[in-house]
Design a protein around this motif. Structure first.
Motif, PDB file in Angstrom:
ATOM      1  N   VAL A  59       0.837  -1.289  -0.183  1.00 13.65           N
ATOM      2  CA  VAL A  59      -0.074  -0.224   0.044  1.00 13.65           C
ATOM      3  C   VAL A  59       0.948   1.175   0.193  1.00 13.65           C
ATOM      4  CG1 VAL A  59      -2.027   1.447   1.266  1.00 13.65           C
ATOM      5  CG2 VAL A  59      -1.540  -1.426   1.243  1.00 13.65           C
ATOM      6  N   TYR A  60       0.620   1.967  -0.851  1.00 10.85           N
ATOM      7  CA  TYR A  60       1.526   3.405  -1.143  1.00 10.85           C
ATOM      8  C   TYR A  60       0.542   4.507  -0.738  1.00 10.85           C
ATOM      9  CZ  TYR A  60       4.452   6.987  -3.196  1.00 10.85           C
ATOM     10  OH  TYR A  60       4.873   8.075  -3.366  1.00 10.85           O
ATOM     11  N   CYS A  61       1.038   5.359  -0.056  1.00  8.93           N
ATOM     12  CA  CYS A  61       0.251   6.565   0.291  1.00  8.93           C
ATOM     13  C   CYS A  61       0.240   7.822  -0.855  1.00  8.93           C
ATOM     14  CB  CYS A  61       0.252   7.055   1.627  1.00  8.93           C
ATOM     15  SG  CYS A  61      -0.826   8.537   2.141  1.00  8.93           S
ATOM     16  N   ILE A  62      -0.785   8.119  -1.565  1.00 10.48           N
ATOM     17  CA  ILE A  62      -0.663   9.244  -2.455  1.00 10.48           C
ATOM     18  C   ILE A  62      -0.904  10.444  -1.932  1.00 10.48           C
ATOM     19  CG2 ILE A  62      -1.654   9.989  -4.744  1.00 10.48           C
ATOM     20  CD1 ILE A  62      -2.164   7.250  -5.307  1.00 10.48           C
ATOM     21  N   SER A  63      -2.072  10.595  -1.073  1.00 12.24           N
ATOM     22  CA  SER A  63      -2.289  11.699  -0.553  1.00 12.24           C
ATOM     23  C   SER A  63      -3.148  11.475   0.989  1.00 12.24           C
ATOM     24  CB  SER A  63      -3.287  12.546  -1.402  1.00 12.24           C
ATOM     25  OG  SER A  63      -4.527  11.965  -1.681  1.00 12.24           O
ATOM     26  N   GLY A  64      -3.211  12.364   1.679  1.00 13.71           N
ATOM     27  CA  GLY A  64      -4.032  12.285   2.670  1.00 13.71           C
ATOM     28  C   GLY A  64      -2.917  11.873   3.844  1.00 13.71           C
ATOM     29  N   GLU A  65      -3.802  11.927   5.175  1.00 12.42           N
ATOM     30  CA  GLU A  65      -2.953  11.187   6.382  1.00 12.42           C
ATOM     31  C   GLU A  65      -3.986  10.236   7.258  1.00 12.42           C
ATOM     32  OE1 GLU A  65      -1.668  14.655   8.518  1.00 12.42           O
ATOM     33  OE2 GLU A  65      -0.624  15.510   7.012  1.00 12.42           O
ATOM     34  N   GLY A  66      -3.154   9.439   7.922  1.00 10.38           N
ATOM     35  CA  GLY A  66      -3.809   8.430   8.833  1.00 10.38           C
ATOM     36  C   GLY A  66      -3.016   7.753   9.349  1.00 10.38           C
ATOM     37  N   GLU A  67      -3.298   6.546   9.860  1.00  8.86           N
ATOM     38  CA  GLU A  67      -2.438   5.636  10.546  1.00  8.86           C
ATOM     39  C   GLU A  67      -2.824   4.232  10.422  1.00  8.86           C
ATOM     40  OE1 GLU A  67      -2.627   7.188  14.541  1.00  8.86           O
ATOM     41  OE2 GLU A  67      -4.251   5.932  15.342  1.00  8.86           O
ATOM     42  N   VAL A  68      -1.895   3.142  10.634  1.00  9.48           N
ATOM     43  CA  VAL A  68      -2.020   1.838  10.564  1.00  9.48           C
ATOM     44  C   VAL A  68      -1.693   1.189  11.884  1.00  9.48           C
ATOM     45  CG1 VAL A  68      -0.128   1.311   8.978  1.00  9.48           C
ATOM     46  CG2 VAL A  68      -2.123  -0.111   9.274  1.00  9.48           C
ATOM     47  N   GLU A  69      -2.472   0.555  12.527  1.00 13.95           N
ATOM     48  CA  GLU A  69      -2.263  -0.237  13.682  1.00 13.95           C
ATOM     49  C   GLU A  69      -2.261  -1.656  13.610  1.00 13.95           C
ATOM     50  OE1 GLU A  69      -3.538  -0.701  18.366  1.00 13.95           O
ATOM     51  OE2 GLU A  69      -4.477   0.971  17.299  1.00 13.95           O
ATOM     52  N   THR A  70      -1.028  -2.300  13.865  1.00 16.21           N
ATOM     53  CA  THR A  70      -0.882  -3.724  13.716  1.00 16.21           C
ATOM     54  C   THR A  70      -1.561  -4.222  14.705  1.00 16.21           C
ATOM     55  OG1 THR A  70       1.583  -3.758  14.279  1.00 16.21           O
ATOM     56  CG2 THR A  70       1.076  -3.984  11.881  1.00 16.21           C
ATOM     57  N   LEU A  71      -2.432  -5.030  14.839  1.00 15.02           N
ATOM     58  CA  LEU A  71      -3.370  -5.697  16.234  1.00 15.02           C
ATOM     59  C   LEU A  71      -2.431  -6.668  17.084  1.00 15.02           C
ATOM     60  CD1 LEU A  71      -6.767  -5.844  14.774  1.00 15.02           C
ATOM     61  CD2 LEU A  71      -5.572  -4.113  16.130  1.00 15.02           C
ATOM     62  N   ASP A  72      -1.522  -7.299  16.313  1.00 12.44           N
ATOM     63  CA  ASP A  72      -0.819  -8.273  17.065  1.00 12.44           C
ATOM     64  C   ASP A  72       0.359  -7.721  18.103  1.00 12.44           C
ATOM     65  OD1 ASP A  72      -2.165 -10.498  16.155  1.00 12.44           O
ATOM     66  OD2 ASP A  72      -0.711 -10.891  14.546  1.00 12.44           O
TER      67      ASP A  72
END
Length: 135
Positions: A59-72
């Motif tokens: 997954v490559y971010c083109i625009s915008g902001e956020g976050e991803v959290e790995t649940l393990d």
């Protein structure tokens, strides 16, 4: 050679919309490339639980902001333009949009086209492919 535009794909059955995201599937399994390619938008203010237990994804971010959290392990990674994250271990994760985020995504094995997340946050492998169209 296959040539498609994002606009044409958005105006076809290749465009899938859900409550927290939309995805335009520009390259699918029936194109026989061994992977699928998508332009996906995660909506601002949403949280999407995902567990691609049947697929690997880049997954490559083109625009915008956020976050991803790995649940393990509970690690949180900030997402902004230019960030690439790779789900190389079928990682269970939460994807959060601070703003609308647009991604370029690659799936292996490729998707057929109309998949949406099941109750585990996964895509199934046995979805029927889209009917051939000019998109």
């Amino acid at each position: 050679m296959i040539v498609r535009t994002l606009e044409n794909c958005k105006n076809s059955s290749r465009h899938v919309v859900t409550e927290t995201w939309e995805s335009t599937r520009m390259l699918l399994s029936d194109d026989q490339m061994g992977f699928s390619f998508h332009i996906t938008t995660i909506y601002a203010g949403t949280e999407t639980p995902i567990w691609y237990k049947n697929h690997l994804e880049s997954v490559y971010c083109i625009s915008g902001e956020g976050e991803v959290e790995t649940l393990d392990d509970g690690k949180v990674y900030q997402l902004k333009p230019g960030t690439l994250y790779i789900l190389d271990k079928n990682d269970r994760h939460l994807l959060r949009g601070k703003t609308d985020i647009t991604f370029a995504c690659v799936f292996n094995p490729p998707l057929n086209g109309r998949e949406v997340h099941d109750e585990d946050g996964a895509y199934q492998l046995n979805e029927a492919p889209l009917e051939k169209e000019n998109a």
